[in-house]
Scaffold this motif. Structure first.
Motif, PDB file in Angstrom:
ATOM      1  N   THR A 186     -43.653  50.902 101.278  1.00  0.00           N
ATOM      2  CA  THR A 186     -44.971  51.029 100.642  1.00  0.00           C
ATOM      3  C   THR A 186     -46.078  51.121 101.683  1.00  0.00           C
ATOM      4  N   ILE A 187     -46.041  50.241 102.676  1.00  0.00           N
ATOM      5  CA  ILE A 187     -47.058  50.261 103.732  1.00  0.00           C
ATOM      6  C   ILE A 187     -46.984  51.559 104.533  1.00  0.00           C
ATOM      7  N   PHE A 188     -45.768  52.045 104.770  1.00  0.00           N
ATOM      8  CA  PHE A 188     -45.589  53.298 105.502  1.00  0.00           C
ATOM      9  C   PHE A 188     -46.292  54.454 104.780  1.00  0.00           C
ATOM     10  N   LEU A 189     -46.078  54.550 103.471  1.00  0.00           N
ATOM     11  CA  LEU A 189     -46.698  55.633 102.699  1.00  0.00           C
ATOM     12  C   LEU A 189     -48.214  55.495 102.662  1.00  0.00           C
ATOM     13  N   GLN A 190     -48.720  54.281 102.551  1.00  0.00           N
ATOM     14  CA  GLN A 190     -50.167  54.075 102.559  1.00  0.00           C
ATOM     15  C   GLN A 190     -50.769  54.450 103.910  1.00  0.00           C
ATOM     16  N   SER A 191     -50.042  54.170 104.975  1.00  0.00           N
ATOM     17  CA  SER A 191     -50.539  54.518 106.312  1.00  0.00           C
ATOM     18  C   SER A 191     -50.631  56.028 106.482  1.00  0.00           C
ATOM     19  N   ILE A 192     -49.618  56.747 106.024  1.00  0.00           N
ATOM     20  CA  ILE A 192     -49.650  58.203 106.104  1.00  0.00           C
ATOM     21  C   ILE A 192     -50.840  58.758 105.325  1.00  0.00           C
ATOM     22  N   GLU A 193     -51.107  58.185 104.157  1.00  0.00           N
ATOM     23  CA  GLU A 193     -52.248  58.632 103.349  1.00  0.00           C
ATOM     24  C   GLU A 193     -53.566  58.411 104.086  1.00  0.00           C
ATOM     25  N   ARG A 194     -53.697  57.278 104.798  1.00  0.00           N
ATOM     26  CA  ARG A 194     -54.919  57.003 105.540  1.00  0.00           C
ATOM     27  C   ARG A 194     -55.085  57.928 106.739  1.00  0.00           C
ATOM     28  N   PHE A 195     -53.990  58.394 107.307  1.00  0.00           N
ATOM     29  CA  PHE A 195     -54.105  59.368 108.397  1.00  0.00           C
ATOM     30  C   PHE A 195     -54.660  60.683 107.881  1.00  0.00           C
ATOM     31  N   VAL A 196     -54.286  61.046 106.666  1.00  0.00           N
ATOM     32  CA  VAL A 196     -54.770  62.298 106.073  1.00  0.00           C
ATOM     33  C   VAL A 196     -56.230  62.163 105.649  1.00  0.00           C
ATOM     34  N   THR A 197     -56.539  61.051 104.998  1.00  0.00           N
ATOM     35  CA  THR A 197     -57.910  60.794 104.535  1.00  0.00           C
ATOM     36  C   THR A 197     -58.406  59.507 105.196  1.00  0.00           C
ATOM     37  N   ILE A 198     -59.092  59.651 106.321  1.00  0.00           N
ATOM     38  CA  ILE A 198     -59.540  58.490 107.085  1.00  0.00           C
ATOM     39  C   ILE A 198     -60.660  57.761 106.347  1.00  0.00           C
ATOM     40  N   GLN A 199     -60.652  56.442 106.464  1.00  0.00           N
ATOM     41  CA  GLN A 199     -61.676  55.637 105.823  1.00  0.00           C
ATOM     42  C   GLN A 199     -62.217  54.623 106.836  1.00  0.00           C
ATOM     43  N   ARG A 200     -63.526  54.478 106.857  1.00  0.00           N
ATOM     44  CA  ARG A 200     -64.164  53.574 107.816  1.00  0.00           C
ATOM     45  C   ARG A 200     -63.902  52.115 107.433  1.00  0.00           C
ATOM     46  N   MET A 201     -63.661  51.310 108.454  1.00  0.00           N
ATOM     47  CA  MET A 201     -63.520  49.875 108.238  1.00  0.00           C
ATOM     48  C   MET A 201     -64.881  49.209 108.397  1.00  0.00           C
ATOM     49  N   GLU A 202     -65.306  48.476 107.380  1.00  0.00           N
ATOM     50  CA  GLU A 202     -66.573  47.752 107.431  1.00  0.00           C
ATOM     51  C   GLU A 202     -66.345  46.339 107.960  1.00  0.00           C
ATOM     52  N   GLU A 203     -67.313  45.841 108.708  1.00  0.00           N
ATOM     53  CA  GLU A 203     -67.305  44.471 109.219  1.00  0.00           C
ATOM     54  C   GLU A 203     -65.985  44.121 109.930  1.00  0.00           C
ATOM     55  N   PRO A 204     -65.675  44.819 111.029  1.00  0.00           N
ATOM     56  CA  PRO A 204     -64.432  44.515 111.749  1.00  0.00           C
ATOM     57  C   PRO A 204     -64.374  43.088 112.289  1.00  0.00           C
ATOM     58  N   THR A 205     -65.553  42.476 112.510  1.00  0.00           N
ATOM     59  CA  THR A 205     -65.558  41.081 112.984  1.00  0.00           C
ATOM     60  C   THR A 205     -64.923  40.155 111.958  1.00  0.00           C
ATOM     61  N   LEU A 206     -65.223  40.396 110.685  1.00  0.00           N
ATOM     62  CA  LEU A 206     -64.642  39.580 109.620  1.00  0.00           C
ATOM     63  C   LEU A 206     -63.132  39.778 109.546  1.00  0.00           C
ATOM     64  N   VAL A 207     -62.696  41.018 109.764  1.00  0.00           N
ATOM     65  CA  VAL A 207     -61.255  41.306 109.786  1.00  0.00           C
ATOM     66  C   VAL A 207     -60.593  40.585 110.956  1.00  0.00           C
ATOM     67  N   LEU A 208     -61.281  40.571 112.111  1.00  0.00           N
ATOM     68  CA  LEU A 208     -60.760  39.878 113.290  1.00  0.00           C
ATOM     69  C   LEU A 208     -60.595  38.392 113.022  1.00  0.00           C
ATOM     70  N   ALA A 228     -57.080  53.504 114.230  1.00  0.00           N
ATOM     71  CA  ALA A 228     -56.339  52.303 114.645  1.00  0.00           C
ATOM     72  C   ALA A 228     -55.838  51.528 113.438  1.00  0.00           C
ATOM     73  N   ASP A 229     -56.607  51.579 112.340  1.00  0.00           N
ATOM     74  CA  ASP A 229     -56.216  50.828 111.140  1.00  0.00           C
ATOM     75  C   ASP A 229     -54.900  51.340 110.560  1.00  0.00           C
ATOM     76  N   PRO A 230     -54.771  52.643 110.213  1.00  0.00           N
ATOM     77  CA  PRO A 230     -53.476  53.109 109.691  1.00  0.00           C
ATOM     78  C   PRO A 230     -52.369  53.132 110.749  1.00  0.00           C
ATOM     79  N   ALA A 231     -52.756  53.316 112.043  1.00  0.00           N
ATOM     80  CA  ALA A 231     -51.739  53.340 113.100  1.00  0.00           C
ATOM     81  C   ALA A 231     -51.047  51.987 113.220  1.00  0.00           C
ATOM     82  N   VAL A 232     -51.842  50.918 113.214  1.00  0.00           N
ATOM     83  CA  VAL A 232     -51.260  49.577 113.295  1.00  0.00           C
ATOM     84  C   VAL A 232     -50.473  49.272 112.023  1.00  0.00           C
ATOM     85  N   SER A 233     -50.978  49.717 110.879  1.00  0.00           N
ATOM     86  CA  SER A 233     -50.257  49.502 109.621  1.00  0.00           C
ATOM     87  C   SER A 233     -48.894  50.185 109.654  1.00  0.00           C
ATOM     88  N   LEU A 234     -48.848  51.372 110.273  1.00  0.00           N
ATOM     89  CA  LEU A 234     -47.577  52.080 110.404  1.00  0.00           C
ATOM     90  C   LEU A 234     -46.594  51.282 111.256  1.00  0.00           C
TER      91      LEU A 234
END
Length: 375
Positions: free
Chosen positions: A96-118, A224-230
């Protein structure tokens, strides 16, 4: 002074509480920041929650002293079944995560508030390390030397028994066998530990993705977000492999690890009074218990002494790590009674092509058909 030992049930309840609390926080932050790696990690926690509940239920079942009348043997496989479910769930999650990562590579989405994610990644990593340490089981062998010393000077009767046992097993191959005992973890708890460790790896991925997006200004930084997810999906898949193979092997009733059935047959047929052995089967009932059955052909006068023969046979199988044995005695003189006119009328479904020593001496009824155990 012996340390306080926390039961497996208590450990699992604590891990379930930690995982549920962090799942709620992570899923909220993940959707708020549009972070795939954080959302993937959150759903991994959800999968863990379900798997931990399964492991807890299996543990509760296995701890019961009584078993249902229709599950006298299978009841002992409850934890094993839970471990296999954990492995299958990990594989499904990684895909499931693999397929979602491929989708994000095709349609990139910006990550908001990376500090909170960190921050969430760091908190999750800390909680998973604490959980892994909490699940780890320490085994102390301090009392072993004392026990060995206490039995290092056997009396004369013990020496005689040992000499007799060594004589009975003089030509047996199990003397050369070096069996590894069952690991400190049962497969159910191993499945839980693998979940926690894979979560910790996920958290490292969350931290790396958040740092890349936070510290760089390149337009490509959001990949980097979908790459790490992959990468996380592959790590989850790799972590599930040993669990699936171990649990699946036992569920398929494979022979105990390190045991060659040809060697077992050789040793049993070397026992005094035993003519031959057929229908020898040995399999693992659970991660730490093995079972065996065999048809043992003895000489006509050996039936009266079968209890002694069975004792030596049991010692042989114990040396192979098999401690639950069912033996069917058969008389050598009964061989002629199961052959008439060259046609086998005994119980063996495929006895026609077998050597006489391999044929069953006990007849099955004609209605048995393909349900016969022999052959």
């Amino acid at each position: 002074m012996a340390g306080y030992k926390v039961s497996r049930t208590t450990r699992l309840l604590a891990i379930i509480t930690i995982s549920f609390s962090f799942f709620v926080a992570e899923i909220v932050i993940g959707f708020r920041t549009h972070s795939l790696v954080l959302i993937a990690d959150a759903f991994h926690y959800l999968g863990d929650l379900l798997s931990f509940v399964v492991a807890l239920g299996a543990l509760k079942i296995s701890e019961r002293t009584d078993s249902p009348s229709n599950l006298s043997f299978g009841w002992q496989r409850a934890q094993l079944l839970g471990a296999f479910f954990n492995g299958v769930f990990l594989v499904a999650l990684s895909l499931t995560i693999f397929l979602q990562s491929i989708e994000r590579f095709v349609t990139i989405q910006r990550m908001e508030e990376p500090t909170l994610v960190l921050i969430m990644g760091c908190v999750g990593l800390m909680l998973n390390l604490v959980s892994a340490l909490f699940l780890h089981e320490h085994h102390h062998h301090g009392g072993l030397d004392h026990d060995c010393e206490a039995h290092s000077r056997p009396d004369q009767s013990q020496i005689t028994s040992i000499e007799m046992a060594e004589t009975a097993h003089a030509n047996h191959k199990h003397h050369k066998l070096s069996l590894k005992g069952p690991s400190g973890y049962d497969l159910g708890m191993l499945g839980v530990l693998l979940h926690v460790l894979s979560d910790a790896i996920n958290n490292l991925g969350v931290i790396i993705a958040a740092l890349v997006i936070h510290l760089t200004r390149s337009p490509s930084r959001f990949y980097a977000d979908p790459a790490v997810s992959l990468g996380i999906s592959f790590m989850i898949l790799l972590s599930s492999y040993p669990l699936l193979t171990s649990a699946g092997s036992v569920l398929l009733q494979s022979a105990p690890l390190g045991v060659d059935l040809d060697d077992v047959r050789h040793d049993l047929e070397e026992v005094a009074g035993v003519v031959s052995v057929h229908e020898l089967h040995a399999w693992r009932l659970s991660h730490d218990k093995a079972v065996a059955t065999a048809h043992v052909v003895v000489k006509g006068e050996g039936m009266a002494d079968f209890m002694k023969i069975a004792e030596v046979v049991g010692e042989c199988l114990h040396a192979y790590g098999i401690h639950s044995v069912t033996l069917q005695p058969e008389l050598e003189t009964a061989l002629g009674e199961i052959e008439r006119g060259g046609e086998v009328i005994g119980s063996g479904l495929s006895d026609r092509g077998k050597e006489p020593s391999e044929r069953c001496r006990i007849r099955c009824g004609k209605v048995c058909g393909s349900l016969k155990c022999c052959g």
